[in-house]
Design a protein around this motif. Structure first.
Motif, mmCIF file in Angstrom:
data_model
loop_
_atom_site.group_PDB
_atom_site.id
_atom_site.type_symbol
_atom_site.label_atom_id
_atom_site.label_comp_id
_atom_site.label_asym_id
_atom_site.label_seq_id
_atom_site.Cartn_x
_atom_site.Cartn_y
_atom_site.Cartn_z
ATOM 1 N N GLN A 94 34.160 28.448 25.728
ATOM 2 C CA GLN A 94 34.654 28.460 24.350
ATOM 3 C C GLN A 94 34.856 29.917 23.959
ATOM 4 O OE1 GLN A 94 32.125 27.743 20.784
ATOM 5 N NE2 GLN A 94 33.442 25.945 20.485
ATOM 6 N N GLN A 96 36.522 32.934 21.301
ATOM 7 C CA GLN A 96 36.853 33.221 19.898
ATOM 8 C C GLN A 96 37.858 34.358 19.867
ATOM 9 O OE1 GLN A 96 33.631 34.692 17.480
ATOM 10 N NE2 GLN A 96 34.537 33.850 15.615
ATOM 11 N N THR A 103 38.551 29.481 17.461
ATOM 12 C CA THR A 103 38.039 29.212 18.798
ATOM 13 C C THR A 103 39.021 28.355 19.593
ATOM 14 O OG1 THR A 103 36.824 27.256 18.007
ATOM 15 C CG2 THR A 103 35.646 29.367 18.038
ATOM 16 N N TYR A 104 38.949 28.486 20.889
ATOM 17 C CA TYR A 104 39.771 27.686 21.794
ATOM 18 C C TYR A 104 39.026 27.539 23.108
ATOM 19 C CZ TYR A 104 40.943 32.235 23.860
ATOM 20 O OH TYR A 104 40.876 33.475 24.441
ATOM 21 N N LEU A 105 39.397 26.553 23.906
ATOM 22 C CA LEU A 105 38.775 26.321 25.202
ATOM 23 C C LEU A 105 39.588 27.011 26.288
ATOM 24 C CD1 LEU A 105 37.785 22.541 25.003
ATOM 25 C CD2 LEU A 105 36.323 24.532 24.670
ATOM 26 N N CYS A 166 33.932 35.092 24.913
ATOM 27 C CA CYS A 166 33.785 33.726 25.433
ATOM 28 C C CYS A 166 32.340 33.454 25.852
ATOM 29 C CB CYS A 166 34.703 33.510 26.650
ATOM 30 S SG CYS A 166 36.448 33.794 26.302
ATOM 31 N N LEU A 169 30.288 26.715 28.397
ATOM 32 C CA LEU A 169 29.821 25.470 27.787
ATOM 33 C C LEU A 169 28.748 24.826 28.662
ATOM 34 C CD1 LEU A 169 33.157 23.804 26.594
ATOM 35 C CD2 LEU A 169 31.594 25.247 25.296
ATOM 36 N N GLU A 173 28.580 19.692 26.381
ATOM 37 C CA GLU A 173 29.768 20.196 25.701
ATOM 38 C C GLU A 173 31.000 20.072 26.597
ATOM 39 O OE1 GLU A 173 28.315 23.772 22.817
ATOM 40 O OE2 GLU A 173 28.007 24.083 24.964
ATOM 41 N N ALA A 177 34.472 18.057 25.819
ATOM 42 C CA ALA A 177 35.787 18.698 25.904
ATOM 43 C C ALA A 177 36.707 17.924 26.840
ATOM 44 C CB ALA A 177 35.631 20.143 26.368
#
Length: 216
Positions: A94, A96, A103-105, A166, A169, A173, A177
């Motif tokens: 994850q 930022q 946030t994004y994966l 980052c 996860l 989590e 996702a």
């Protein structure tokens, strides 16, 4: 018969004989009626009677008991060879964004630095509307043309190097996702034309294999 045999053995021991007990014992009766037992023939003056004995066989050596079979619990708890899952969970991060905090994966936990306008980073306490609006400044937007300029009017056009932060996860989590990505892929698959469905079907199979390790 048993008492007679015991009596014969007793008499031989009392006579002090050192000879081994054979299969034949001689009962000797003298002229005066005295009776003796011996393992050699009687003297001529004695009345002789031969008694045949059966040698006692040595007791057989007891066989060793067979090894006990392993208990069912031991068999059940015996370690098994570990097998790698067919489609292990991927490592997801994850991240930022440095510019807006959203946030994004990502599958890359160390994204490349990039240049961002200085005015969007919040370092200058000037409202962005005034910085980017009319009268807020002019000048070229290319960073190389603005290098070294510090005028407030060019704040919006100055660029700085930034990098997203980052974190990896955890398994739970990651599964969440993957499930979100699976649902999104299913929606796209249903909306796609027949000729466009192959990539979505391939991704569907990959996600299903990975989700089997989530235990859901």
């Amino acid at each position: 018969m048993t008492s007679l045999r015991a009596l014969i053995f007793g008499c031989l021991l009392l006579a002090g004989t050192t000879s081994a007990i054979g299969e034949t014992v001689y009962k000797c009766t003298g002229a005066n009626g005295a009776v003796t037992y011996q393992d050699a023939p009687c003297p001529r003056a004695h009345k002789q009677q031969s008694i045949h004995l059966v040698d006692r066989q040595p007791a057989p050596t007891p066989a060793e008991p067979p090894a006990p079979a392993p208990a069912a619990a031991d068999v059940a708890t015996a370690p098994r060879a570990a097998t790698a899952p067919a489609a292990p969970l991927p490592v997801l991060y994850q991240c930022q964004r440095a510019t807006d905090g959203k946030t994004y994966l990502s599958r890359n936990g160390d994204p490349q630095p990039y240049q961002a306008p200085f005015g969007v980073l919040g370092a200058v306490q000037t409202p962005l509307a005034s910085v980017y609006g009319p009268g807020g400044g002019g000048g070229a937007s290319a960073p190389e043309l603005n290098r070294g300029k510090v005028t407030s009017g060019l704040v919006a056009n100055n660029y700085v190097w930034v990098q997203d932060v980052c974190r990896a996860l955890g398994p739970e989590e990651t599964c969440e996702a993957l499930q979100d990505e699976y649902d999104e892929n299913e929606h796209k698959l249903k909306q796609a034309f027949k000729s466009e469905q192959a990539p979505f079907e391939k991704r569907e199979a990959e996600l299903q294999a990975q989700l089997r390790n989530c235990g859901g």
